[in-house]
Scaffold this active site. Sequence first.
Site, PDB file in Angstrom:
ATOM      1  N   HIS A 220      34.608  11.509  87.711  1.00 36.99           N
ATOM      2  CA  HIS A 220      35.818  11.522  88.531  1.00 36.99           C
ATOM      3  C   HIS A 220      35.486  11.875  89.975  1.00 36.99           C
ATOM      4  O   HIS A 220      35.928  11.209  90.919  1.00 36.99           O
ATOM      5  CB  HIS A 220      36.813  12.555  87.988  1.00 36.99           C
TER       6      HIS A 220
ATOM      7  N   SER B 120      37.325   5.543  84.549  1.00 35.71           N
ATOM      8  CA  SER B 120      38.038   6.459  85.439  1.00 35.71           C
ATOM      9  C   SER B 120      37.271   6.809  86.701  1.00 35.71           C
ATOM     10  O   SER B 120      37.870   7.242  87.677  1.00 35.71           O
ATOM     11  CB  SER B 120      38.432   7.740  84.683  1.00 35.71           C
TER      12      SER B 120
END
Length: 399
Positions: free
Chosen positions: A244, A192
């Site tokens: 992230h 991610s």
Amino acid sequence: MAAAPENVQIRVHSRRGVNTIHPVSVESPHPAAAASPAANYREVKHFKKWFPWLIPTFVVANVVMFIISMYVNNCPKNSISCVAGFLGRFSFQPFKENPLLGPSSSALGKMGALDVAKVVDKHQGWRLITCMWLHGGVFHLLANMLSLLVIGIRLEQEFGFVRIGLLYLISGLGGSLLSALFIQSNISVGASGALFGLLGAMLSELITNWTIYANKLAAFTTLVVIVAINLAVGILPHVDNFAHIGGFVSGFLLGFVFLIRPQFGWVNQRYAPISPAGYSSAASPAGYSSTSRAANPKFMAYQRILWLLSLILLVVGFTVGLVLLLRGVDLNDHCSWCHYLSCVPTSKWSCNTQPISCQAEQTGSQYTLTCSNSSKSRSYSLLNPTATQIQGLCAQLCR
């Protein structure tokens, strides 16, 4: 949009996760070229569609790595109980140990999960890259791969496999780097960081190519809302939001470098149909001469400035980050509130990031484990258990 990508933290006993409006390819001949058989039309290659093959390859690679991780995990051999035991060697760890239907933290560590202690003390810097190809479980893998297909294929069609491949890998490295500087007591896996890099690049692409978008405000607002929602999910426990953020910032800057487009005025001028005499056969708009059309720049000044500033920030940021990491710096010591960026404690959950460990006492075939974090205790009847089995039971007990 697919489910929000997440980087999952797997706690272990250690010493220390949009729709935009893209310009349409100019593939039909200019009207003047159609009217004049002698006109020479040249295809506009700056906006052609690419065949997406790299992103699907990345998806296959992630799936293959998950299968290998499950093979290495070998739950029946290394754990007391398994989920979906009919899968044999590929069965999953107990839910209490890993609720994502996946391998144990020790198996992920063997496969190359991000472990800061090993990066710093054992010089295993390759873990900053390998962790991008590992996932904590089936649910984690599905969420990230669906997101990658939805976001990545569209970008590869628009900008090609070279730029999107580099953007994906460098953004993933940026996410791993920021994660390693803040989360040093647990391992981290997941794609991610790279996925958020693609989201960040979409936002910077919209900004740097602002003049070629029709519904500018709608596209910008939609993308910002999607990014904000995805980052907000990261404040939940067991999700590595630093990966992230690091991936998003890296991708945002890389978008200014890799995804810059030439202006339509320059493209129209360059690819205008050419008459036999060597002059453009396209009629100039009223009040504009061919000389003024020839003055169209390929890139606007703001595009060039953003390109240069982003490149400088990327080089400086990665250099400083790597130096701090290799020196063993924990940025939490210099930022008392930064941990809230990854997890905000509430009455529903805790953000305790202490590594799990247990004290074990043996009496014959009876093993009594006591969790060092919560003082929970439980006895097990075991016959010559392995260290991996003890670690798995400890993880179940302390969660």
